[in-house]
Motif scaffolding. Structure first.
Motif, PDB file in Angstrom:
ATOM      1  N   SER A   1     -37.703  -4.793 -23.219  1.00 42.50           N
ATOM      2  CA  SER A   1     -37.600  -5.432 -21.910  1.00 42.50           C
ATOM      3  C   SER A   1     -36.390  -4.895 -21.152  1.00 42.50           C
ATOM      4  O   SER A   1     -36.468  -4.572 -19.964  1.00 42.50           O
ATOM      5  CB  SER A   1     -37.484  -6.949 -22.078  1.00 42.50           C
TER       6      SER A   1
ATOM      7  N   ALA B   1     -42.660  -9.873 -18.960  1.00 45.64           N
ATOM      8  CA  ALA B   1     -43.585 -10.214 -20.040  1.00 45.64           C
ATOM      9  C   ALA B   1     -42.925 -10.034 -21.404  1.00 45.64           C
ATOM     10  O   ALA B   1     -43.053 -10.878 -22.294  1.00 45.64           O
ATOM     11  CB  ALA B   1     -44.841  -9.358 -19.940  1.00 45.64           C
TER      12      ALA B   1
ATOM     13  N   ALA C   1     -40.382 -12.806 -21.995  1.00 45.48           N
ATOM     14  CA  ALA C   1     -41.026 -14.056 -22.410  1.00 45.48           C
ATOM     15  C   ALA C   1     -41.468 -13.983 -23.871  1.00 45.48           C
ATOM     16  O   ALA C   1     -41.375 -14.969 -24.610  1.00 45.48           O
ATOM     17  CB  ALA C   1     -42.223 -14.352 -21.503  1.00 45.48           C
TER      18      ALA C   1
ATOM     19  N   LYS D   1     -46.087 -16.016 -17.487  1.00 44.60           N
ATOM     20  CA  LYS D   1     -46.233 -14.645 -17.958  1.00 44.60           C
ATOM     21  C   LYS D   1     -47.689 -14.195 -17.903  1.00 44.60           C
ATOM     22  O   LYS D   1     -47.992 -13.095 -17.417  1.00 44.60           O
ATOM     23  CB  LYS D   1     -45.714 -14.528 -19.392  1.00 44.60           C
TER      24      LYS D   1
END
Length: 477
Positions: A123, A350, A353, A170
């Motif tokens: 991420s 995403a 999360a 998400k």
């Protein structure tokens, strides 16, 4: 009530309490969620990284592996849920009833998989694609993300509710990305290749990639490893079946802690209870099929098609996580700058999360096992144990990042290898637990028993072949 002697073993832990099974919900939509949480947490290594990476290298010839992995995991999830629906206890507690330390063994393996923060570094890497900052900033961004995750999980009044809301947002974002991709980026040829990839005939194509990578892709198609076991915890917090009698996990800082029994419940197999059981079992199966299984497969398929449409066959494509950067740049040049940015933004959010979900399920498994088996008679609550584990994972993750372990794909392959070993072992234990600990009317049988036998053979074979391959590499073979 008919006199009933509980069938749940009580040699290691105290006996369960006999109570009637709660009435199934009149409005099932109100309690849909655990399957989506499972799919949403799983929309990480498999859907955003491993499967699109395979598509970028060899096309869609291996997409049948995703279907097999997800179907196998659906059967596994339902057997994990069976025990919790019937007792209100998690599958790990059930395993610990057979041997005191089974729960902590799986907790240790889950921790070994997840202490390396591969998803949060991925991420963070995608954030650098957006900001243009150098690779050296990845670890600091990832450290910041870990701190935000820990604060979010330990300050939310009801932890499952907070996680569910994050995952729903998400999934909505990923859905937007998929819809835009179908309209603007996915080619007609990719649809043809998807059909070929799902056709398993006389010849089953296996792409020429590292076996550990393929093992990881199958093991993480949907969920994998400890995440499947956490379906017990999530459906219990949502109030499925006998789980309705168990207080939910709350923050020891902002939540209202309730005195919780360390053991579960069991219902007598009366006509009324069995009628309610059939309704609960039917709902749980549909919920898992339409949320976890369907969402997981569609995401894998569409993200793989997007990778195939944009970067498959591109010369000089990096054999690693860098293909996500190339994919975003290709979307910028072929569709528009805005779409490449959208791809990276949604990807970063995403994966963030998912990292939150990973910390949550690891901490849930650990805290539930530690409190139920080892601290059952101590005054400390499961909520406080959860708090400690979350922050311990955060601090260890920060230490790992500071030591320089920030190569996402390598870390993900290592984690996935642990996942397959776990799934092999707990497939065996689920057969024993759900045949011996439950009344004859609701124990596992028939084709579901055969599915568990298939799971044992499937993940056992993958585990053995991977161990042999990695041993040969270590010995220079």
């Amino acid at each position: 009530m008919t006199e009933f002697t509980p069938t749940v073993p009580a040699r290691v832990l105290p006996s369960v309490t006999v109570r009637d099974l709660p009435e199934p919900p009149r409005s099932p939509w109100r309690i849909i969620g655990p399957g989506l949480v499972g799919a949403g947490v799983g929309l990480a290594s498999g859907e955003f990284i491993l499967w699109p990476y395979i598509a970028s290298q060899v096309g869609l010839v291996f997409i049948w592996g995703a279907a097999i992995g997800i179907i196998t995991q659906w059967f596994l999830n339902m057997e994990i849920e069976r025990y919790t629906l019937a007792t209100g206890e998690t599958a790990l507690t059930g395993f610990s009833r057979m041997w005191r330390h089974w729960g902590i063994v799986f907790v240790a393996m889950t921790l070994a998989s997840n202490l390396w923060p591969g998803w949060v570094t991925t991420s963070a890497t995608m954030v650098t694609y957006l900001t243009g900052s150098g690779q050296g900033s990845v670890r600091w961004i990832a450290i910041g993300m870990l701190l935000v995750i820990a604060l979010g999980l330990t300050l939310a009044p009801v932890i499952y509710v907070a996680l569910e809301r994050v995952i729903f947002v998400k999934i909505a974002l990923v859905t937007i990305l998929v819809v835009v991709a179908v309209v603007l980026a996915i080619t007609a040829q990719s649809w043809v290749e998807l059909g070929k990839g799902l056709t398993v005939g006389a010849r089953v194509p296996v792409p020429p990639l590292d076996f550990a990578l393929l093992m990881g892709a199958i093991a993480y198609a949907g969920a994998g490893g400890g995440q499947n076991l956490c379906q017990s915890n999530w459906i219990r917090d949502k109030g499925f079946g006998m789980g309705l009698y168990v207080p939910r996990l709350v923050s020891p800082v902002t939540g209202h802690e309730e005195a919780a029994s360390s053991t579960g419940f069991q219902f007598a197999p009366t006509k009324a209870n069995l009628a309610r059981w059939r309704a609960w079992w039917r709902f749980a199966n549909v919920e898992q099929a339409t949320t976890f299984a369907l969402v997981s497969f569609l995401t894998i398929a569409f993200m793989s098609m997007l990778a195939y449409s944009t970067v498959h066959g591109k010369p000089g494509l990096a054999n690693g996580i860098g293909f996500l950067k190339v994919e975003g740049e290709t979307l910028q040049s072929e569709v528009g700058t805005w779409f490449g940015v959208l791809f990276w933004v949604i990807g970063a959010l995403a994966l963030f999360a998912s990292a939150m979900g990973i910390v949550d399920y690891t901490s849930r498994l650990a805290s539930d096992t530690i409190k139920t088996v080892y601290l059952r008679d101590r005054a400390v609550s499961v909520n406080r144990v959860y708090f400690i584990v979350v922050w311990a994972m955060t601090l260890v993750g920060i230490a790992v990042l500071l030591l320089g372990f920030d190569q996402p794909l390598i870390l993900l392959v290592l984690s996935a290898s642990f996942a397959a070993v776990m799934m092999f072992v707990y497939s065996i234990l689920l057969i024993v637990l759900n045949r011996r600990a439950l009344p004859a009317a609701i124990k596992v049988r028939s084709y579901r028993l055969a599915a568990l036998v298939w799971s044992i053979a499937f993940f056992g074979t993958l585990t053995v072949l991977t161990v042999v391959q990695q041993t040969q590499k270590l010995l220079g073979g």
